[in-house]
Design a protein around this motif. Structure first.
Motif, PDB file in Angstrom:
ATOM      1  N   ILE A  37      -6.190   2.359  -3.521  1.00 50.99           N
ATOM      2  CA  ILE A  37      -5.404   1.127  -3.437  1.00 50.99           C
ATOM      3  C   ILE A  37      -4.918   0.781  -4.843  1.00 50.99           C
ATOM      4  O   ILE A  37      -5.721   0.469  -5.729  1.00 50.99           O
ATOM      5  N   VAL A  46      -7.940   2.105   4.916  1.00 47.04           N
ATOM      6  CA  VAL A  46      -6.931   2.604   3.991  1.00 47.04           C
ATOM      7  C   VAL A  46      -7.295   4.043   3.635  1.00 47.04           C
ATOM      8  O   VAL A  46      -8.348   4.298   3.060  1.00 47.04           O
ATOM      9  N   LEU A  48       0.833  -1.201   0.000  1.00 54.20           N
ATOM     10  CA  LEU A  48       0.000   0.000   0.000  1.00 54.20           C
ATOM     11  C   LEU A  48       0.869   1.253   0.000  1.00 54.20           C
ATOM     12  O   LEU A  48       1.839   1.350   0.753  1.00 54.20           O
TER      13      LEU A  48
END
Length: 104
Positions: A86, A82, A63
């Motif tokens: 991504i 996140v 990531l």
């Protein structure tokens, strides 16, 4: 690894854009994900009865966006979030993920 349940539309869009993004990033500032132990619970709670689902297996170390494990609902359970898009190279696998009548 962390996991994200998605649909064919969002996955097709990711293939075109070169990165995965979902509506929750715009709404909340992060993409909701799960650990492997949380996937079925999340599927039954949020995706029950839906079809055309996919499960993205995401390699945390690939990531480029910030990953935080947080308890945003006060349940005492940490979920991976996140904070950004991504990249496709962070997605190790994309699996068909179809619930049965009772969920998963």
């Amino acid at each position: 690894m962390i996991y994200r349940i998605t649909n064919n539309y969002d996955w097709d869009l990711a293939q075109k854009n070169g990165y995965f993004v979902s509506a929750d990033l715009n709404l909340e500032g992060f993409i909701h994900c799960s650990s492997i132990d949380q996937v079925v619970e999340v599927a039954n709670r949020l995706y029950k009865g839906q079809t055309n689902l996919l499960l993205l297996e995401i390699e945390e170390t690939r990531l480029s966006a910030t990953l935080k494990w947080e308890d945003t609902h006060g349940s005492g359970e940490l979920f991976p979030h996140v904070y950004g898009t991504i990249a496709l190279d962070a997605i190790a696998r994309c699996l068909n993920f179809q619930p049965n009548v009772a969920g998963l």
